[in-house]
Scaffold this motif. Structure first.
Motif, PDB file in Angstrom:
ATOM      1  N   PHE A 104       0.806  -1.226   0.000  1.00 57.11           N
ATOM      2  CA  PHE A 104       0.000   0.000   0.000  1.00 57.11           C
ATOM      3  C   PHE A 104       0.840   1.278   0.000  1.00 57.11           C
ATOM      4  O   PHE A 104       0.319   2.356   0.254  1.00 57.11           O
ATOM      5  CB  PHE A 104      -0.996  -0.034   1.165  1.00 57.11           C
ATOM      6  N   LYS A 105       2.151   1.126  -0.290  1.00 60.41           N
ATOM      7  CA  LYS A 105       2.976   2.338  -0.478  1.00 60.41           C
ATOM      8  C   LYS A 105       2.432   3.054  -1.711  1.00 60.41           C
ATOM      9  O   LYS A 105       1.888   2.398  -2.614  1.00 60.41           O
ATOM     10  CB  LYS A 105       4.433   1.965  -0.760  1.00 60.41           C
ATOM     11  N   PRO A 106       2.606   4.374  -1.797  1.00 61.94           N
ATOM     12  CA  PRO A 106       2.070   5.095  -2.967  1.00 61.94           C
ATOM     13  C   PRO A 106       2.486   4.472  -4.300  1.00 61.94           C
ATOM     14  O   PRO A 106       1.652   4.310  -5.194  1.00 61.94           O
ATOM     15  CB  PRO A 106       2.644   6.509  -2.798  1.00 61.94           C
ATOM     16  N   GLU A 107       3.752   4.061  -4.438  1.00 59.29           N
ATOM     17  CA  GLU A 107       4.187   3.507  -5.729  1.00 59.29           C
ATOM     18  C   GLU A 107       3.555   2.137  -5.993  1.00 59.29           C
ATOM     19  O   GLU A 107       3.306   1.763  -7.139  1.00 59.29           O
ATOM     20  CB  GLU A 107       5.716   3.461  -5.848  1.00 59.29           C
ATOM     21  N   ASP A 108       3.261   1.390  -4.927  1.00 56.53           N
ATOM     22  CA  ASP A 108       2.576   0.098  -5.101  1.00 56.53           C
ATOM     23  C   ASP A 108       1.126   0.319  -5.508  1.00 56.53           C
ATOM     24  O   ASP A 108       0.583  -0.390  -6.361  1.00 56.53           O
ATOM     25  CB  ASP A 108       2.621  -0.714  -3.800  1.00 56.53           C
ATOM     26  N   ARG A 109       0.478   1.311  -4.906  1.00 58.27           N
ATOM     27  CA  ARG A 109      -0.910   1.603  -5.287  1.00 58.27           C
ATOM     28  C   ARG A 109      -0.946   2.037  -6.757  1.00 58.27           C
ATOM     29  O   ARG A 109      -1.847   1.641  -7.505  1.00 58.27           O
ATOM     30  CB  ARG A 109      -1.488   2.714  -4.397  1.00 58.27           C
ATOM     31  N   THR A 110       0.015   2.861  -7.152  1.00 56.26           N
ATOM     32  CA  THR A 110       0.072   3.328  -8.546  1.00 56.26           C
ATOM     33  C   THR A 110       0.206   2.145  -9.499  1.00 56.26           C
ATOM     34  O   THR A 110      -0.495   2.064 -10.515  1.00 56.26           O
ATOM     35  CB  THR A 110       1.247   4.313  -8.710  1.00 56.26           C
ATOM     36  N   GLU A 111       1.075   1.195  -9.171  1.00 59.14           N
ATOM     37  CA  GLU A 111       1.268   0.023 -10.028  1.00 59.14           C
ATOM     38  C   GLU A 111       0.014  -0.860 -10.015  1.00 59.14           C
ATOM     39  O   GLU A 111      -0.373  -1.422 -11.042  1.00 59.14           O
ATOM     40  CB  GLU A 111       2.512  -0.756  -9.567  1.00 59.14           C
ATOM     41  N   ASN A 112      -0.621  -0.961  -8.849  1.00 58.64           N
ATOM     42  CA  ASN A 112      -1.871  -1.713  -8.712  1.00 58.64           C
ATOM     43  C   ASN A 112      -2.934  -1.159  -9.670  1.00 58.64           C
ATOM     44  O   ASN A 112      -3.596  -1.908 -10.405  1.00 58.64           O
ATOM     45  CB  ASN A 112      -2.335  -1.575  -7.252  1.00 58.64           C
ATOM     46  N   ILE A 113      -3.056   0.153  -9.694  1.00 60.53           N
ATOM     47  CA  ILE A 113      -4.068   0.795 -10.546  1.00 60.53           C
ATOM     48  C   ILE A 113      -3.675   0.666 -12.024  1.00 60.53           C
ATOM     49  O   ILE A 113      -4.517   0.400 -12.884  1.00 60.53           O
ATOM     50  CB  ILE A 113      -4.226   2.295 -10.161  1.00 60.53           C
ATOM     51  N   ARG A 114      -2.401   0.834 -12.308  1.00 59.03           N
ATOM     52  CA  ARG A 114      -1.939   0.732 -13.703  1.00 59.03           C
ATOM     53  C   ARG A 114      -2.234  -0.663 -14.269  1.00 59.03           C
ATOM     54  O   ARG A 114      -2.814  -0.797 -15.345  1.00 59.03           O
ATOM     55  CB  ARG A 114      -0.432   1.012 -13.798  1.00 59.03           C
ATOM     56  N   ARG A 115      -1.856  -1.701 -13.525  1.00 57.85           N
ATOM     57  CA  ARG A 115      -2.099  -3.071 -14.006  1.00 57.85           C
ATOM     58  C   ARG A 115      -3.590  -3.325 -14.180  1.00 57.85           C
ATOM     59  O   ARG A 115      -4.024  -3.908 -15.176  1.00 57.85           O
ATOM     60  CB  ARG A 115      -1.555  -4.092 -12.990  1.00 57.85           C
TER      61      ARG A 115
END
Ligand SMILES: Nc1ncnc2c1ncn2[C@@H]1O[C@H](COP(=O)(O)OS(=O)(=O)O)[C@@H](OP(=O)(O)O)[C@H]1O
Ligand SMILES: Nc1ncnc2c1ncn2[C@@H]1O[C@H](COP(=O)(O)OP(=O)(O)O)[C@@H](O)[C@H]1O
Length: 207
Positions: free
Chosen positions: A79-90
């Motif tokens: 749930f780090k910002p960069e993980d959330r960003t990748e989660n949304i991108r995928r």
């Protein structure tokens, strides 16, 4: 250092049967219904209710739920910002494929950062990305707390929880807003009805 590099020398492969053919077969138009909102705001409830309503009408849909995707495709992300960003991108990329298949793809994720949601919107023709904002107050979501996560976040046992110590950026230009009327939340059927009416009026439920 990562050994993974961007692909080079790759070419787009066209097939004879395309999105218009699949849409004709299904008598509907492929699109992405992107449901965003706080934990406990009712995203999954709306997604399931919408899926059921569309199924009843003979329309093919598929729900991509953030919690479920984190059991598989996105199990390596936190749930780090960069993980959330990748989660949304995928998830945006998968949703785009489902829409190309001709389905009404319903994605329900907190997707707290505006920039990430806008990046998903940019993956599709604009009208085919329908952003639904679950505009429920934090106190309601926290009172519901079906998984007990707000309690853990308030006591400091979960760090970086959306709405508590991690930001939620509401949409500026969503297509649909679901909110309380006179302090009462619409029923799941009424919420789904609001989205179905939008899809119907915009011609997504015919080819
Ligand atoms: N730190 C933190 N912040 C927010 N949510 C958390 C967190 N940790 C675990 N959870 C649980 O994970 C679910 C949200 O997953 P998402 O993939 O939708 O999140 S995000 O879009 O990447 O922000 C979310 O599910 P919903 O309650 O259905 O929204 C929570 O159950
Ligand atoms: N329209 C509604 N009316 C009453 N309760 C609701 C409604 N939508 C959701 N809930 C309840 O609120 C809780 C959180 O809903 P959920 O769909 O899991 O939210 P989210 O997916 O955003 O975390 C659940 O217990 C659910 O039954």
């Amino acid at each position: 250092m990562s050994t993974i590099t961007n692909s080079t020398n790759i070419f787009w492969q066209e097939c004879q049967i395309g999105k218009p053919d699949r849409q004709k077969l299904l008598n509907q138009k492929g699109c992405v219904v992107w449901i965003t909102g706080l934990s406990g705001s009712g995203k999954s409830t709306l997604a399931c209710s919408l899926g059921r309503e569309l199924h009843t009408r003979g329309k093919l849909s598929y729900v991509l739920d953030g919690d479920n995707l984190r059991h598989g495709l996105n199990k390596d992300l936190g749930f780090k910002p960069e993980d959330r960003t990748e989660n949304i991108r995928r998830t945006g990329e998968v949703a785009k494929l489902f829409a190309d298949a001709g389905l009404i793809c319903v994605a329900s994720l907190i997707s707290p950062y505006r920039r990430d949601r806008d990046a998903c919107r940019a993956m599709l023709p604009d009208a085919n990305f329908i952003e639904v904002f679950m505009n429920m107050p934090l106190h309601l979501c926290e009172a519901r707390d079906p998984k007990g996560l707000y309690k853990l976040a308030r006591s400091g046992k979960i760090k970086g929880f959306t709405g508590i110590d991690d930001p939620y950026e509401p949409p500026l230009n969503c297509e649909i807003e679901i909110k309380q009327e006179n302090g009462v939340c619409p029923t799941p059927t009424a919420m789904a009805g609001q989205v179905v009416s939008y899809l119907e009026n915009k011609g997504f439920l015919r080819s």
